[in-house]
Design a protein around this motif. Structure first.
Motif, PDB file in Angstrom:
ATOM      1  N   LYS A 302      55.345 -10.937 -19.942  1.00 25.38           N
ATOM      2  CA  LYS A 302      54.562 -10.241 -20.973  1.00 25.38           C
ATOM      3  C   LYS A 302      53.380  -9.513 -20.348  1.00 25.38           C
ATOM      4  O   LYS A 302      53.043  -8.388 -20.735  1.00 25.38           O
ATOM      5  CB  LYS A 302      54.063 -11.239 -22.020  1.00 25.38           C
ATOM      6  CG  LYS A 302      55.160 -11.843 -22.880  1.00 25.38           C
ATOM      7  CD  LYS A 302      54.585 -12.869 -23.847  1.00 25.38           C
ATOM      8  CE  LYS A 302      55.670 -13.541 -24.666  1.00 25.38           C
ATOM      9  NZ  LYS A 302      55.112 -14.588 -25.577  1.00 25.38           N
ATOM     10  N   ILE A 303      52.728 -10.173 -19.369  1.00 24.55           N
ATOM     11  CA  ILE A 303      51.570  -9.566 -18.708  1.00 24.55           C
ATOM     12  C   ILE A 303      51.983  -8.288 -17.971  1.00 24.55           C
ATOM     13  O   ILE A 303      51.332  -7.250 -18.082  1.00 24.55           O
ATOM     14  CB  ILE A 303      50.929 -10.570 -17.725  1.00 24.55           C
ATOM     15  CG1 ILE A 303      50.266 -11.711 -18.506  1.00 24.55           C
ATOM     16  CG2 ILE A 303      49.902  -9.880 -16.825  1.00 24.55           C
ATOM     17  CD1 ILE A 303      49.832 -12.882 -17.645  1.00 24.55           C
ATOM     18  N   LEU A 304      53.076  -8.387 -17.224  1.00 26.30           N
ATOM     19  CA  LEU A 304      53.545  -7.215 -16.472  1.00 26.30           C
ATOM     20  C   LEU A 304      53.962  -6.088 -17.399  1.00 26.30           C
ATOM     21  O   LEU A 304      53.726  -4.903 -17.115  1.00 26.30           O
ATOM     22  CB  LEU A 304      54.730  -7.626 -15.577  1.00 26.30           C
ATOM     23  CG  LEU A 304      54.370  -8.569 -14.409  1.00 26.30           C
ATOM     24  CD1 LEU A 304      55.625  -8.982 -13.665  1.00 26.30           C
ATOM     25  CD2 LEU A 304      53.384  -7.897 -13.462  1.00 26.30           C
ATOM     26  N   HIS A 305      54.589  -6.449 -18.510  1.00 21.45           N
ATOM     27  CA  HIS A 305      54.988  -5.430 -19.491  1.00 21.45           C
ATOM     28  C   HIS A 305      53.746  -4.741 -20.055  1.00 21.45           C
ATOM     29  O   HIS A 305      53.721  -3.510 -20.217  1.00 21.45           O
ATOM     30  CB  HIS A 305      55.800  -6.074 -20.615  1.00 21.45           C
ATOM     31  CG  HIS A 305      56.173  -5.119 -21.710  1.00 21.45           C
ATOM     32  ND1 HIS A 305      57.073  -4.074 -21.519  1.00 21.45           N
ATOM     33  CD2 HIS A 305      55.752  -5.026 -23.003  1.00 21.45           C
ATOM     34  CE1 HIS A 305      57.189  -3.399 -22.640  1.00 21.45           C
ATOM     35  NE2 HIS A 305      56.395  -3.955 -23.556  1.00 21.45           N
ATOM     36  N   HIS A 306      52.719  -5.535 -20.357  1.00 22.13           N
ATOM     37  CA  HIS A 306      51.473  -4.969 -20.883  1.00 22.13           C
ATOM     38  C   HIS A 306      50.811  -4.047 -19.868  1.00 22.13           C
ATOM     39  O   HIS A 306      50.374  -2.940 -20.197  1.00 22.13           O
ATOM     40  CB  HIS A 306      50.512  -6.107 -21.270  1.00 22.13           C
ATOM     41  CG  HIS A 306      49.143  -5.644 -21.603  1.00 22.13           C
ATOM     42  ND1 HIS A 306      48.836  -4.945 -22.759  1.00 22.13           N
ATOM     43  CD2 HIS A 306      47.967  -5.768 -20.910  1.00 22.13           C
ATOM     44  CE1 HIS A 306      47.556  -4.663 -22.778  1.00 22.13           C
ATOM     45  NE2 HIS A 306      47.004  -5.160 -21.669  1.00 22.13           N
ATOM     46  N   LEU A 307      50.756  -4.501 -18.604  1.00 27.54           N
ATOM     47  CA  LEU A 307      50.107  -3.706 -17.559  1.00 27.54           C
ATOM     48  C   LEU A 307      50.830  -2.395 -17.317  1.00 27.54           C
ATOM     49  O   LEU A 307      50.216  -1.371 -17.017  1.00 27.54           O
ATOM     50  CB  LEU A 307      50.021  -4.520 -16.260  1.00 27.54           C
ATOM     51  CG  LEU A 307      49.104  -5.747 -16.299  1.00 27.54           C
ATOM     52  CD1 LEU A 307      49.195  -6.508 -14.970  1.00 27.54           C
ATOM     53  CD2 LEU A 307      47.672  -5.346 -16.590  1.00 27.54           C
ATOM     54  N   SER A 308      52.160  -2.439 -17.434  1.00 32.18           N
ATOM     55  CA  SER A 308      52.946  -1.224 -17.193  1.00 32.18           C
ATOM     56  C   SER A 308      52.663  -0.131 -18.215  1.00 32.18           C
ATOM     57  O   SER A 308      52.910   1.053 -17.969  1.00 32.18           O
ATOM     58  CB  SER A 308      54.442  -1.559 -17.181  1.00 32.18           C
ATOM     59  OG  SER A 308      54.879  -1.943 -18.482  1.00 32.18           O
ATOM     60  N   ARG A 309      52.145  -0.546 -19.357  1.00 35.71           N
ATOM     61  CA  ARG A 309      51.846   0.417 -20.433  1.00 35.71           C
ATOM     62  C   ARG A 309      50.445   1.018 -20.277  1.00 35.71           C
ATOM     63  O   ARG A 309      50.082   1.938 -21.009  1.00 35.71           O
ATOM     64  CB  ARG A 309      51.968  -0.272 -21.790  1.00 35.71           C
ATOM     65  CG  ARG A 309      53.392  -0.758 -22.060  1.00 35.71           C
ATOM     66  CD  ARG A 309      53.448  -1.693 -23.251  1.00 35.71           C
ATOM     67  NE  ARG A 309      53.031  -1.020 -24.479  1.00 35.71           N
ATOM     68  CZ  ARG A 309      52.790  -1.632 -25.646  1.00 35.71           C
ATOM     69  NH1 ARG A 309      52.920  -2.961 -25.689  1.00 35.71           N
ATOM     70  NH2 ARG A 309      52.426  -0.958 -26.702  1.00 35.71           N
ATOM     71  N   LEU A 310      49.661   0.494 -19.346  1.00 35.54           N
ATOM     72  CA  LEU A 310      48.286   0.985 -19.173  1.00 35.54           C
ATOM     73  C   LEU A 310      48.239   2.080 -18.103  1.00 35.54           C
ATOM     74  O   LEU A 310      47.456   2.027 -17.152  1.00 35.54           O
ATOM     75  CB  LEU A 310      47.365  -0.175 -18.772  1.00 35.54           C
ATOM     76  CG  LEU A 310      47.279  -1.319 -19.777  1.00 35.54           C
ATOM     77  CD1 LEU A 310      46.354  -2.419 -19.249  1.00 35.54           C
ATOM     78  CD2 LEU A 310      46.784  -0.818 -21.127  1.00 35.54           C
ATOM     79  N   THR A 311      49.096   3.069 -18.236  1.00 36.40           N
ATOM     80  CA  THR A 311      49.113   4.170 -17.265  1.00 36.40           C
ATOM     81  C   THR A 311      48.837   5.495 -17.978  1.00 36.40           C
ATOM     82  O   THR A 311      48.955   5.602 -19.194  1.00 36.40           O
ATOM     83  CB  THR A 311      50.484   4.254 -16.566  1.00 36.40           C
ATOM     84  OG1 THR A 311      51.524   4.366 -17.563  1.00 36.40           O
ATOM     85  CG2 THR A 311      50.721   3.021 -15.740  1.00 36.40           C
TER      86      THR A 311
END
Length: 311
Positions: A302-311
């Motif tokens: 979930k964390i990685l999915h969230h971070l991937s959206r912060l671009t």
């Protein structure tokens, strides 16, 4: 420290005296029995070892011999029971130094562990098979533990006065000593075990109907004069599991099932610990570490999915 003070008493005799002095009438009966078990094992392992012969080497030999026929966790428990007494022996001047310092805990190969809990599908299958008629029976007992995670002795001690319909909870403030010939009420395992356990309205209504004709301080599941055996109820539970072709678990396994499913649902460790009556979250974390690690892996995704959206 003068060597003249050092004790030449046999180790196992010192340990027995230590139990009498510090543990008799100070700990619960079930806990005390563990200390006496360690005493008997110590007497068997080193009947001729004197206190003044105790050092790191001789103590490690005791652990190594014990570990030949016991798993690592059991050896660790054995070590902890002895360690407490030897701390006092140093303070009292009976031995010069702590022989347990930097001990190495070994153990034989782990036995294949039985599954300790059911998954949601298996639990639902089990609950649907119960005979929940108008009269309270042991199937109601299984249902209650599955939905509350109560300890066996806590559930045995329940009376109608413990059910609070308005607050929709069960008060846990005592347990039942079923191990003695004449059973009786006793305190809960520890102070944290005194708690209020929330239950769903359906379970509350089911029990309200079942206990309405009982006295407020009357035991719900049996009469005070009845002798209750944990093994008998575990066999009844096992028979259900065999018939349903689901993993065979104990009544304590129903408690594990309750806690495990709550963790999978995202309930916090702190809340689960409080509901189970654990003294702190450390006990909960150690008991359910496999589930916690699994949930951490999901959280990482979930964390990685969230971070991937912060671009």
């Amino acid at each position: 420290m003068s060597r003249k003070k050092l004790s030449t008493k046999l180790f196992y005799k010192y340990y027995l005296e230590w139990i009498h002095l510090y543990k008799d009438n100070a700990v619960r009966t079930v806990t005390l029995s563990k200390y006496y078990l360690v005493y008997r094992q110590l007497k068997r392992l080193v009947p001729d070892l004197h206190m003044n012969e105790l050092n790191r080497k001789s103590y490690q030999k005791i652990l190594n011999i014990y570990a030949q026929n016991h798993e690592k966790q059991t050896t660790l428990d054995f070590h902890h029971h002895l360690k407490a007494s030897l701390f006092d022996a140093v303070d009292d001047g009976f031995i010069e130094t702590d022989p347990t310092r930097r001990s190495i805990i070994k153990g034989c190969a782990l036995k294949k562990k039985k599954k300790k809990f059911l998954n949601l599908y298996e639990l639902q299958l089990f609950l649907r098979s119960l005979d929940l008629n108008d009269k309270i029976n042991w199937d109601w007992f299984f249902l209650l533990i599955a939905k509350t995670g109560l300890r066996f002795a806590e559930a045995l001690a329940l009376t109608p006065s413990d059910f609070d319909n308005e607050k929709q909870c069960i008060t846990i403030n005592k347990s039942w000593n079923y191990k003695e010939k004449i059973g009786h009420f006793q305190p809960t395992k520890n102070e944290s075990s005194n708690r209020a356990v929330m239950i769903d309205w359906q379970l509350m209504q089911q029990f309200e109907n079942g206990i309405k004709n009982k006295g407020k301080d009357e035991l719900i599941f049996f009469n005070k004069t009845d002798r209750i055996y944990n093994s008998t109820l575990n066999k009844k539970l096992n028979d259900y599991c065999l018939k349903l072709k689901i993993p065979q678990i104990s009544i304590h396994g129903l408690r594990h099932t309750h806690a495990s499913l709550l963790l999978y649902e995202g309930v916090s460790i702190a809340s689960v610990a409080k509901r189970l009556g654990h003294a702190d979250t450390t006990t909960t974390q150690e008991t359910y570490i496999h589930i916690i690690k699994e949930l951490e892996n999901k959280d990482n995704d979930k964390i990685l999915h969230h971070l991937s959206r912060l671009t």
